[in-house]
Design an enzyme around this catalytic site. Structure first.
Site, PDB file in Angstrom:
ATOM      1  N   HIS A  80      -3.649  -0.905  -0.079  1.00 17.47           N
ATOM      2  CA  HIS A  80      -2.305  -0.681  -0.620  1.00 17.47           C
ATOM      3  C   HIS A  80      -2.139  -1.500  -1.900  1.00 17.47           C
ATOM      4  O   HIS A  80      -2.402  -2.707  -1.919  1.00 17.47           O
ATOM      5  CB  HIS A  80      -1.234  -1.122   0.377  1.00 17.47           C
ATOM      6  CG  HIS A  80      -1.065  -0.208   1.560  1.00 17.47           C
ATOM      7  ND1 HIS A  80      -1.747   0.980   1.702  1.00 17.47           N
ATOM      8  CD2 HIS A  80      -0.264  -0.323   2.661  1.00 17.47           C
ATOM      9  CE1 HIS A  80      -1.370   1.554   2.842  1.00 17.47           C
ATOM     10  NE2 HIS A  80      -0.472   0.783   3.434  1.00 17.47           N
TER      11      HIS A  80
ATOM     12  N   CYS B 274       2.373  -3.127   6.857  1.00 17.06           N
ATOM     13  CA  CYS B 274       1.212  -3.287   5.978  1.00 17.06           C
ATOM     14  C   CYS B 274       1.599  -3.296   4.502  1.00 17.06           C
ATOM     15  O   CYS B 274       0.954  -3.949   3.690  1.00 17.06           O
ATOM     16  CB  CYS B 274       0.182  -2.197   6.250  1.00 17.06           C
ATOM     17  SG  CYS B 274       0.853  -0.523   6.185  1.00 17.06           S
TER      18      CYS B 274
END
Length: 361
Positions: free
Chosen positions: A251, A158
């Site tokens: 993120h 990710c």
């Protein structure tokens, strides 16, 4: 698609499994018909097995509440019900490798969110907009496994989604050195603030294994299929630091980059604005219309405002400027459990279906 493909979710009770179930509710191509999990959950309804651990912001879909959870180790029983499976199992790396190959050998394609097979030489690790051609390696994997339709495909970590697409769009200029610091949400560890209260008002400057993945996985994405395997690219040199921050989802990456042939700022913005991949050309159901967007505001992208861009499937970039040490620096943001996990896997499955690798049994 005339008839929806029948989908199983391996590891369906965990956070990523729940995200798969949420994303696949009312999907135009895929229908969840089977959920498998650990032996302790097997035999219970999905609602009972999850209990009070439903972590999505949207309610549990009615269609899965009364579904009886199967034992993930009962490969033949699960495979008999489905056309393919998504894997989000929580096991050791060796156990994951074994169970995913077992499903593939049972002629059930596996699209995995796990890291276990990311470096298996004939397993494609796909970001659909960046390296769809890596699906070609599946024919060699099938030869190794002795299967006609079964195979394993994976999605990458990710953390790399927030900066690798931005660099990919600039590959004509030859990125040669990349320094990235990622600021990663707690959902990347499968946690919420309720189960990880020590993350409130806190930063942890270490995420096990994450820096190695963040430095090496982009090179595999940029590699080539040669002699039946994927050989990773040699450049750019990438160095990273990965930091856990008190954010639920999303993120962020602060990126510095130098090029073989330095582009102008206008050229960079042009390549980002006009970047498209096969998902956009094929108009896949989960594909963002605009994969990469650049935000002109000085204080964007922001996690709270921008992580859900394009239903969490797009990448938001900002603060592009020249640097005194490197050529340029910028900030990237991606939704780690949508684009970075289950959503990226769903889009990969759509691509593999459109290319004829996943079909009805």
């Amino acid at each position: 698609m005339e008839k929806k493909l029948r989908v199983g979710i391996l590891g369906g009770t965990g956070m990523v499994g729940q995200r798969f179930i949420s994303l696949l509710e009312n999907h135009p191509w895929f229908e969840v018909v089977c959920i498998a999990a650990s032996p302790r959950s097997a035999g219970k309804t999905y609602e009972e097995a999850v209990g009070g651990r439903w972590k999505m912001k949207t309610p549990m879909p009615e269609a899965v509440k009364k579904m009886i959870v199967k034992n993930v180790n009962d490969v033949e029983a699960v495979s008999a019900e489905v056309d393919f499976v998504f894997s989000a199992v929580d096991m050791s790396k060796e156990e994951i490798k074994a169970i995913e190959e077992a499903y593939a050998k049972a002629e059930t394609p596996v699209v995995s969110n796990n890291s276990a097979h990311r470096w298996t030489p004939d397993v494609p690790m796909i970001v659909p907009e960046l390296n769809p051609e890596h699906a070609e390696v599946i024919k060699y994997q099938r030869e190794r496994l002795g299967t006609k339709r079964g195979f394993v495909a994976v999605k990458p970590n990710c953390s790399i989604q927030s900066y690798t697409p931005a660099l990919h769009a600039l590959r004509e200029f030859g990125p040669k050195v990349v320094v990235a610091t990622t600021y990663q949400a707690i959902s990347g560890a499968g946690k919420t603030f309720k189960d990880w209260p020590e993350m409130v008002d806190n930063i942890i400057p270490y995420i096990g294994g994450e820096e190695e993945k963040s430095e090496q996985e982009p090179l595999r994405i940029w590699g080539k299929v040669e002699d039946g395997v994927i050989k990773k690219a040699e450049a750019p040199i990438i160095t990273t630091q990965c930091i856990r921050v008190p954010i639920s989802d999303g993120h962020t990456a602060a990126v510095f980059v130098s090029f073989e042939k330095k582009p102008t700022k206008e050229e960079i913005l042009d390549r980002w604005a006009n970047f498209k991949g096969e998902p956009q050309e094929l108009n896949l159901p989960s594909a963002p219309k605009q994969f990469i967007r650049y935000m002109e505001e000085e204080n964007r992208p922001q996690v709270n405002l921008d992580r859900d861009y394009e239903n969490g499937m797009g990448i938001s970039l900002g603060r592009l400027r020249e640097d005194t040490v490197y050529d340029y620096k910028f900030v990237g943001l991606s939704h780690n459990t949508v684009r970075g996990a289950a959503g990226g896997a769903v889009l990969s499955a759509e691509l593999l279906t459109a290319k004829g690798y996943i079909t009805a049994k």
